[in-house]
Design a protein around this motif. Structure first.
Motif, PDB file in Angstrom:
ATOM      1  N   ASN A 140      -5.397   7.799   0.462  1.00  0.00           N
ATOM      2  CA  ASN A 140      -4.287   6.941   0.043  1.00  0.00           C
ATOM      3  C   ASN A 140      -4.731   5.476   0.019  1.00  0.00           C
ATOM      4  N   ALA A 141      -3.837   4.617  -0.438  1.00  0.00           N
ATOM      5  CA  ALA A 141      -4.235   3.235  -0.734  1.00  0.00           C
ATOM      6  C   ALA A 141      -4.763   2.490   0.490  1.00  0.00           C
ATOM      7  N   SER A 142      -4.145   2.720   1.654  1.00  0.00           N
ATOM      8  CA  SER A 142      -4.588   1.918   2.802  1.00  0.00           C
ATOM      9  C   SER A 142      -5.943   2.406   3.320  1.00  0.00           C
ATOM     10  N   ASN A 155     -16.663  -9.661  10.135  1.00  0.00           N
ATOM     11  CA  ASN A 155     -16.816  -8.653   9.083  1.00  0.00           C
ATOM     12  C   ASN A 155     -15.605  -8.682   8.152  1.00  0.00           C
ATOM     13  N   ALA A 156     -15.694  -7.876   7.102  1.00  0.00           N
ATOM     14  CA  ALA A 156     -14.715  -7.992   6.020  1.00  0.00           C
ATOM     15  C   ALA A 156     -13.289  -7.745   6.486  1.00  0.00           C
ATOM     16  N   SER A 157     -13.086  -6.788   7.395  1.00  0.00           N
ATOM     17  CA  SER A 157     -11.691  -6.488   7.745  1.00  0.00           C
ATOM     18  C   SER A 157     -11.111  -7.581   8.647  1.00  0.00           C
ATOM     19  N   ASN A 171       2.454  -9.231 -12.090  1.00  0.00           N
ATOM     20  CA  ASN A 171       1.021  -9.542 -11.995  1.00  0.00           C
ATOM     21  C   ASN A 171       0.708 -10.896 -12.619  1.00  0.00           C
ATOM     22  N   SER A 188      -5.127  -2.094 -14.135  1.00  0.00           N
ATOM     23  CA  SER A 188      -3.915  -2.908 -14.047  1.00  0.00           C
ATOM     24  C   SER A 188      -3.015  -2.733 -15.265  1.00  0.00           C
ATOM     25  N   LEU A 223       0.835  -1.202   0.000  1.00  0.00           N
ATOM     26  CA  LEU A 223       0.000   0.000   0.000  1.00  0.00           C
ATOM     27  C   LEU A 223       0.871   1.254   0.000  1.00  0.00           C
ATOM     28  N   ALA A 255     -33.643  -0.213 -17.635  1.00  0.00           N
ATOM     29  CA  ALA A 255     -33.002   0.937 -16.992  1.00  0.00           C
ATOM     30  C   ALA A 255     -34.050   1.824 -16.333  1.00  0.00           C
ATOM     31  N   ALA A 263     -37.366   3.378  -6.313  1.00  0.00           N
ATOM     32  CA  ALA A 263     -36.101   2.752  -6.701  1.00  0.00           C
ATOM     33  C   ALA A 263     -35.992   2.621  -8.212  1.00  0.00           C
ATOM     34  N   LEU A 300     -13.590  -2.127   2.854  1.00  0.00           N
ATOM     35  CA  LEU A 300     -14.039  -3.161   3.786  1.00  0.00           C
ATOM     36  C   LEU A 300     -15.304  -2.717   4.517  1.00  0.00           C
ATOM     37  N   ILE A 306     -27.178   3.687 -15.953  1.00  0.00           N
ATOM     38  CA  ILE A 306     -28.492   3.259 -15.476  1.00  0.00           C
ATOM     39  C   ILE A 306     -28.617   3.694 -14.023  1.00  0.00           C
ATOM     40  N   PRO A 307     -29.588   4.556 -13.727  1.00  0.00           N
ATOM     41  CA  PRO A 307     -29.693   5.072 -12.358  1.00  0.00           C
ATOM     42  C   PRO A 307     -29.943   3.956 -11.354  1.00  0.00           C
ATOM     43  N   MET A 347     -20.292  -4.438 -11.553  1.00  0.00           N
ATOM     44  CA  MET A 347     -19.566  -5.338 -12.442  1.00  0.00           C
ATOM     45  C   MET A 347     -18.611  -4.573 -13.362  1.00  0.00           C
ATOM     46  N   PRO A 356     -33.776  -1.209 -12.089  1.00  0.00           N
ATOM     47  CA  PRO A 356     -32.313  -1.215 -12.176  1.00  0.00           C
ATOM     48  C   PRO A 356     -31.684  -2.476 -11.582  1.00  0.00           C
ATOM     49  N   MET A 410     -23.529   0.115 -11.678  1.00  0.00           N
ATOM     50  CA  MET A 410     -22.640  -0.887 -12.254  1.00  0.00           C
ATOM     51  C   MET A 410     -21.217  -0.383 -12.443  1.00  0.00           C
ATOM     52  N   GLN A 414     -18.199  -3.113   2.176  1.00  0.00           N
ATOM     53  CA  GLN A 414     -18.553  -4.518   2.002  1.00  0.00           C
ATOM     54  C   GLN A 414     -19.292  -5.061   3.222  1.00  0.00           C
ATOM     55  N   ASP A 415     -18.811  -4.656   4.391  1.00  0.00           N
ATOM     56  CA  ASP A 415     -19.506  -5.097   5.602  1.00  0.00           C
ATOM     57  C   ASP A 415     -20.951  -4.636   5.615  1.00  0.00           C
ATOM     58  N   PHE A 442     -14.599  -4.910 -13.907  1.00  0.00           N
ATOM     59  CA  PHE A 442     -13.965  -5.075 -15.216  1.00  0.00           C
ATOM     60  C   PHE A 442     -12.887  -4.003 -15.411  1.00  0.00           C
ATOM     61  N   MET A 496       3.981  -5.720 -15.066  1.00  0.00           N
ATOM     62  CA  MET A 496       2.977  -6.578 -15.680  1.00  0.00           C
ATOM     63  C   MET A 496       3.334  -8.057 -15.512  1.00  0.00           C
ATOM     64  N   ALA A 514     -28.423   1.452 -10.512  1.00  0.00           N
ATOM     65  CA  ALA A 514     -27.805   0.140 -10.700  1.00  0.00           C
ATOM     66  C   ALA A 514     -26.349   0.154 -10.234  1.00  0.00           C
ATOM     67  N   LYS A 570     -34.265  -6.789  -5.385  1.00  0.00           N
ATOM     68  CA  LYS A 570     -34.706  -5.479  -4.887  1.00  0.00           C
ATOM     69  C   LYS A 570     -35.364  -5.612  -3.501  1.00  0.00           C
ATOM     70  N   ALA A 586      -8.503   1.072   1.002  1.00  0.00           N
ATOM     71  CA  ALA A 586      -8.812  -0.335   1.273  1.00  0.00           C
ATOM     72  C   ALA A 586      -9.713  -0.462   2.491  1.00  0.00           C
ATOM     73  N   ASP A 640       0.829   4.105  -2.822  1.00  0.00           N
ATOM     74  CA  ASP A 640       0.591   5.510  -2.509  1.00  0.00           C
ATOM     75  C   ASP A 640       1.673   6.388  -3.110  1.00  0.00           C
TER      76      ASP A 640
END
Ligand code: NA
Ligand code: NA
Ligand code: NA
Lengths: 433, 80, 433, 80, 433, 80
Positions: free
Chosen positions: C103-105, E103-105, A126, C134, A112, E278, C10, C112, C56-57, C123, E282, C61, C115-116, C127, A123, C59, E430, C108, A116
């Protein structure tokens, strides 16, 4: 003017080290062998090219973000890294060492910091992480190889499995050789290193890479190069050994035609093999599991589109990434080492011993059964190196007896050798992994 | 030193032993399987092999054959 | 009833903003151009579609987990994020800003938390991270392009490399134009932005995306759209410039037939190019390295299955992900901006200047050599836009002289332009990266 | 403001300069390589080009040609 | 001797549990059904094989690094994990539970501990994380399915969309059934579980996997197996219901030939569908967005190489990983449960109700329109199970009237069913996601 | 218990309702689209279908047809 100096000081000519230059030349040699001498080109072209890319000075394509940050050595970045890694002072070497021996969470924290500071993974680094460190690429290649393998000849004559077993003696004799070299202080191999070197004798690329990545990643480059080079050299390594250990009469033995093998047998074989692995040696389950999966897709006849993809698009894509990733391990500090020399010597010994063990096993089997059922020339095919070793058996057979086609007979021990070395790999991962 | 060597020796003994045990078992199981199938699930009389769908590379081969036949036929016609 | 209201609140209709609606319309326009007008459809169909999906509102994505969490703005999640990001209060805008500049940490850690709280990356965001952030996708596409490129015409007449060099003037003139716009206060481009915009003039999609992702990710969407659109417009942009700068007599010049180029030359060329890159400009090593790797796979003749996969399955798969990922950057707040207008104007200027520089260079070469060896119409092909620009040269040549086929002659500068803009990209990454 | 502009100018001068230096070197190296190969590794007399395995797209082309020939032949036969 | 004991104690035979053995047998049964009975082999071969791999004792292929560390239970590793996870004592069960509810962390921290101790994620666990937990694989398969779908029959007779709508009643009736079972205390399904089970009635594999991975990952294995098995059983499940609900006269109805559908209509349809999604729902945008993208690539005619790759190499690769990943969820503790029995029963009910609803809707439409425009046999095709259900409609039609080809007519409701269940999936995500 | 059941009921009512509303809208929009296209963008008179570049699998199909024709022709010739 400053810019001109900057550009010059960032150029490859200004920065290139003797080691990098040497490795680039080695990369070119690998390309030459692959392209002109047809040495396993599917792997050695990407490996050779990846080796060149990895040694382009300042490009850092094979380095992690942290290694790149250390290389460019901006003081404030170094001191931040030093503090995260618990190193006193700003010495790049000390920081590098601490980084490589740090545990996973410190490793992540250092990453990290480097990100930063604007550095990122090269590449090839990776590719290596995703393809090899995870173990995925060798397993997917093994799946594809399974989908390309016809177990028919082996099923028609299952006793040829013994030849595939015997030829694995090359692996373990080499392990012993490697520890002996260490014991006598000639080299400095750990037992893990010795096991990874031994697997070269398995004459099976993905197995060698898989084992090396688990047991001895720092030797991966040399081991992979040795494995693929010697597989290409099978037509030169094996014949003298085979001639020395057999009589003209033995080489003339013609074998009875293989019986027809039914579809059902071919479908059940990978499943039985999988169950045997599951019951006896779970450590070989990833390798042999994916192999059996590929073979089942091939034989079951209802998922041809998956089987075709496993044999073509998927294995080709994975091969490109695997080759470049292996190449990323061809760095001067790891490859230009006495250890590599040791690996090259031990590797060829492994091939030789495996070949001899296969031939002698065939002779032993003839003696035990009191007949002449097996031409000992097919014993050497037990090392794997599919289908090269089987072709060598066939060629020597034809020399002795122009009506004697051994190719299909040799395919039995040949694919048995793949199973045999995967089992050997499992045992080694179990005991020293 | 001795320790490393004995580790290597152990690995060799157990490794080769295990490889042989494993492949021997595989010989037995495979043979039994083949015998059982031969007895209880014999394959029907060999019918004409039906080409299963093949990858692109193989198709060429098939076409080549057909095309060779056709070319020959056409050639014969022309040379009349 | 509550559920009905919830469903309605929604829905997209309830939530759609003018910006999103506009961007969806722009996505539809891109699809129209791609499908009906054949504007580089392989890229613009996925980019256009990705642009619609990204807008798309509700969503989310194209959003990260954190951005999605902020969007739905549950108080307890916001306050947790605020505390992780060091923001006082619960203001979503302040949190978003802190998140993007963290910053990166911290980044991150915020991830988390999100996600919790049950949020996940969209998606398209995934991608984008894997394919573009990368750096992998543009490099893999470049590998595939290398595997599709025939350097024969260039090797037969290597001086056409000068045309490919000259046409890169479009890139740097545009950089100057962009900083001039900033200097006069009309736009607000940083030097990084300017460099990324200039690369549009390289007329090479993956190079543009690679540079933009490194130097100026917030402009990536507009830059990619401009680059591919103008490449599609080459048959309209170039001819007037080419006609204005050449006389009828010059356009009638017929060029001597290209000599046969041997297999060995074709194999050695990518290796020599790689070594030159390694020695002079390591920053161009990833781009040109992968390009040379693809070309070597093509020419070496021993890894055709890898080369075929690089040219087909792999490049197609990567193109799908690359296109959708670029589309994910077509968000209203970044695209509906005066900067985009500036990019579109500067981009077309870049194409024009590059075309002119190529043509003028050809005339200069004729003058210096005192002959008529080069038809100046092939100079314009130096911008790249392979093979469109070469076809334009051919078409104008046929107009002037129906016996004059310039296509193969124009392929030389055409592929030289690819090398030239990759080198230019390396210089810019070196100096402002 | 001035600073940004001068940065841009520098980038242009160095960039174009470097591009030209690089491609000029490439011209030299390539020419030398070609000359050396022409002298020391000349290609053997042009043998009949053997089609190497091709991607699907290209196959069609090959087939098309062959099929065109065959169709013509068949047509000729039919119109007899 | 110690080594021998170690090898024996690490073997599968020594360690195998009844649950694992049972699951391996179930995996073999799935393979049998797939290979001999042709039950959706493209999915059930990888799922069955993955299920066997996941249950190989000691191999830990379906376990995360932490789970593997807990399994091998070295005291110092356990105590480190316990401290990270906030558990008092070293009880593996308590640690496992804390890990799964962390949890995630904390989860990430535990992972680092396990990696430091030398454990790594099993390969199937990695595949699951990348392919399914991220949501990517089902979406990519949906893209490929979109690229394989011809909306022509639906566009020629858009009212068949009503049949596709009606058949989704199977989904929601099953949800109700599942909550009823819970309400009566027979089973213990949450509303999320119920929704994920209901989607089996959508008769669409990727949709079922996508919804289950989001709402009820612990039931994913059973749901996927049920969905694909019942899709394979459509020719046995549907006919009796169809016969019971129709008269001979109705089954004899012959439908007027479908009109020609223009290219432009086919291009615009996926775009219109996307815009409708859309604007209205969504939450269905990822699924239907990728589906429409695939279909647009197919129909637009300018990106055939992308469309071909989406239909072949890419979907095949993803299918292999998806199947193995689903198989990794076939663990004894989750599959050998009364819930699985409940899922199997509810799943077949869902198929039955969906079939009936489709047929009855067709009859209702005839009544409302006062004509005989629709043969009710095509109503059952509304469940999806493309193209199996449409073939069943055709077969029963031919039985009643040998001149009556219903296949193309049934393709309309068949693909409408795909859209219908994706919409249903969006509603469930949803409301209960 | 009751709560769960009512949740399920709500889900059913809203779910089925929404599915029907959605697909009904789709029927309308699609029909309008088709009508507009039929009126304003009618397809040109059916020209000979030009085979667009196809995946390997499909090529076989095309070839099969052509080859069938050719084989028939050749057969006719031979049987003369
Ligand atoms: Na072997
Ligand atoms: Na260019
Ligand atoms: Na459905």
């Amino acid at each position: 003017m400053d810019n001109l100096i900057e550009l010059w000081q960032a150029s490859g000519i200004y920065n290139i080290s003797v080691g990098q230059l040497t490795m680039i030349v080695i990369g070119l040699v690998l390309l030459y062998l692959a392209i002109r001498k047809n040495f396993e080109p599917l792997l050695l072209v990407p490996i050779g090219f990846g080796g060149i890319l990895a040694n382009i000075p300042e490009a850092g394509m094979a380095f992690s973000a942290v290694e790149n940050a250390i290389h460019f050595a901006k003081p404030h970045v170094l001191s931040e890294l030093a503090s995260v890694l618990g190193v006193a002072g700003n010495d790049p070497h000390a920081i590098t060492e601490a980084y490589h021996s740090s545990n996973a969470s410190v490793h992540a924290a250092a990453s990290l910091v480097a990100q930063d500071a604007g550095y990122s993974n090269g590449m090839l680094y990776n590719f290596y992480s995703i393809a090899i460190a995870s173990g995925a690429a060798p397993l997917l290649i093994f799946m594809g190889v399974g989908a390309m393998t016809d177990f028919g000849p082996l099923l028609a004559n299952p006793r040829t499995l013994f030849l595939g077993a015997a030829a694995q003696f090359g692996i373990f004799a080499t392990v012993l050789g490697a520890v002996a070299l260490s014991a006598f202080g000639i080299m400095d191999f750990s037992i893990q290193d010795a096991a990874a070197i031994g697997i070269i004798g398995g004459a099976d690329g993905p197995t060698a890479i898989y084992v090396a990545s688990m047991l001895s990643p720092h030797l991966l480059g040399a081991i992979a190069v040795a494995a693929y080079s010697y597989m290409a050299l099978v037509p030169m390594i094996q014949p003298p050994i085979m001639r020395a250990l057999t009589t003209e009469a033995e080489r003339k033995i013609s074998m009875s035609q293989l019986r027809h093998v039914s579809k059902t047998e071919k479908i059940l074989f990978p499943i039985l093999l999988l169950i045997l692995v599951a019951l006896l040696l779970p450590d070989a389950a990833p390798l042999l599991g994916m192999f059996c999966f590929g073979n089942l897709m091939r034989e079951c006849g209802v998922v041809d589109r998956l089987s075709d993809t496993a044999q073509n698009a998927l294995i080709n894509i994975v091969t490109i990434f695997l080759g470049l990733s292996v190449g990323s391990k061809l760095s001067a500090d790891k490859f230009l080492d006495m250890q590599t020399l040791g690996i090259l010597v031990l590797g060829i010994v492994a091939f030789g011993i495996g070949t001899a063990a296969g031939v002698l096993m065939a002779k032993l089997m003839n003696k035990l059964q009191g007949g002449n059922a097996i031409n000992p020339l097919i014993g050497s095919a037990g090392v794997s190196a599919v289908p090269m070793a089987a072709r060598v058996s066939n060629k020597l057979g034809l020399e002795a007896n122009p009506q004697n086609f051994l190719l299909m007979h040799a395919m039995g021990p040949n694919v048995a050798g793949v199973i045999g070395s995967a089992v050997a790999a499992g045992v080694m991962i179990k005991f020293v992994g | 030193m001795d320790n490393l060597f004995s580790e290597g020796l152990t690995l060799m003994v157990f490794g080769m032993g295990f490889v042989f045990v494993f492949l021997t078992l595989l010989v037995f199981i495979t043979s039994i399987m083949s015998r059982l199938i031969g007895r209880y699930l014999p394959e029907p009389a060999p019918k004409v092999v039906k080409a299963r769908p093949q990858a692109a590379g193989v198709q060429t081969g098939n076409n080549d054959e057909l095309i060779a036949v056709l070319t020959a036929a056409v050639h014969k016609y022309r040379s009349k």
